[in-house]
Motif scaffolding. Structure first.
Motif, PDB file in Angstrom:
ATOM      1  N   VAL A 103       0.843  -1.202   0.000  1.00 58.59           N
ATOM      2  CA  VAL A 103       0.000   0.000   0.000  1.00 58.59           C
ATOM      3  C   VAL A 103       0.880   1.255   0.000  1.00 58.59           C
ATOM      4  N   ALA A 104       1.919   1.243   0.826  1.00 59.18           N
ATOM      5  CA  ALA A 104       2.827   2.390   0.909  1.00 59.18           C
ATOM      6  C   ALA A 104       3.541   2.612  -0.432  1.00 59.18           C
ATOM      7  N   ALA A 105       3.976   1.517  -1.075  1.00 58.53           N
ATOM      8  CA  ALA A 105       4.646   1.627  -2.370  1.00 58.53           C
ATOM      9  C   ALA A 105       3.696   2.186  -3.417  1.00 58.53           C
ATOM     10  N   ALA A 106       2.452   1.710  -3.414  1.00 61.62           N
ATOM     11  CA  ALA A 106       1.452   2.210  -4.356  1.00 61.62           C
ATOM     12  C   ALA A 106       1.196   3.690  -4.105  1.00 61.62           C
ATOM     13  N   GLY A 107       1.097   4.062  -2.848  1.00 61.51           N
ATOM     14  CA  GLY A 107       0.888   5.473  -2.501  1.00 61.51           C
ATOM     15  C   GLY A 107       2.055   6.328  -2.955  1.00 61.51           C
ATOM     16  N   ALA A 108       3.274   5.839  -2.751  1.00 58.94           N
ATOM     17  CA  ALA A 108       4.461   6.585  -3.172  1.00 58.94           C
ATOM     18  C   ALA A 108       4.495   6.725  -4.688  1.00 58.94           C
ATOM     19  N   TRP A 109       4.155   5.637  -5.398  1.00 59.72           N
ATOM     20  CA  TRP A 109       4.129   5.693  -6.863  1.00 59.72           C
ATOM     21  C   TRP A 109       3.088   6.707  -7.327  1.00 59.72           C
ATOM     22  N   PHE A 110       1.897   6.667  -6.722  1.00 59.85           N
ATOM     23  CA  PHE A 110       0.827   7.601  -7.089  1.00 59.85           C
ATOM     24  C   PHE A 110       1.248   9.043  -6.836  1.00 59.85           C
ATOM     25  N   ALA A 111       1.868   9.287  -5.675  1.00 56.88           N
ATOM     26  CA  ALA A 111       2.317  10.646  -5.340  1.00 56.88           C
ATOM     27  C   ALA A 111       3.385  11.117  -6.326  1.00 56.88           C
ATOM     28  N   ALA A 112       4.340  10.223  -6.669  1.00 56.98           N
ATOM     29  CA  ALA A 112       5.391  10.585  -7.615  1.00 56.98           C
ATOM     30  C   ALA A 112       4.806  10.858  -9.001  1.00 56.98           C
TER      31      ALA A 112
END
Length: 198
Positions: free
Chosen positions: A19-28
């Protein structure tokens, strides 16, 4: 069946990490998209700020001939233009040919300059119909004349005199589109000039 708490914790950590990786990808991805939008807006603003200030004037009239001088006034930060090309713009009348004949086709109407002046064909790189000039470089602070001549009735306008034809444009302006280029940048500017008396 007993699932050890350690395995549950491992699966939970893996899920939270995903979830954190997906959130980071989305934010980037969103930040990259925002940066591209801001860069695009900045490019458009820069392009608009450098819009050439071209002044047109009608000069040197001799009978039915004269010249239109294009003068590059600014902005100073722009520098010289790679090329300037002038094009006569038609009046606002409808020039569709509803009943074409061998003597008068839509191609004839499209090629004809519907206005008081055209560029002198063959001079300054002007095309055979006098619609547009060739593309010429223009230095900052300098001007360049382009030869023009009054339009005459089209060959299909039987019974129309040159004077009668020009009478319809007495109070209408000379309309010119100026296309400017500097490197990869292009600007299209609309200009009008007062139609000088005959």
């Amino acid at each position: 069946m007993n699932i050890p708490w350690g395995d549950i914790a491992t699966f939970g950590s893996a899920g939270l990490s995903a979830v954190a990786a997906a959130g980071a990808w989305f934010a980037a991805h969103r930040a990259n998209s925002t940066a591209n939008t801001v860069a695009s807006i900045e490019r458009e603003r820069w392009h608009e700020d450098r819009t050439p200030d071209i002044k047109l004037s009608f000069t040197g009239q001799f009978g039915s001939r004269g010249s239109i001088t294009a003068h590059l006034v600014g902005p100073d930060s722009l520098g010289d233009l790679t090329s300037v090309q002038l094009e006569m713009v038609n009046d606002d009348m409808d020039h569709r040919v509803l009943n074409p004949t061998p003597e008068y086709t839509q191609a004839d109407a499209d090629a004809y300059v519907w206005g008081p002046f055209r560029f002198a064909p063959g001079i300054d790189g002007a095309d055979e119909n006098g619609r547009r000039t060739g593309a010429m470089p223009l230095e900052m602070g300098r001007g360049r004349p382009f030869a023009v001549e009054r339009t005459r009735p089209g060959r299909w306008m039987t019974g129309t005199t040159a004077e009668g034809w020009q009478d319809r444009y007495t109070h209408l302006p000379i309309r010119v589109r100026v296309t400017c280029r500097r490197g990869e940048e292009t600007w299209a500017l609309a200009r009008e000039l007062e139609n000088p008396p005959r």
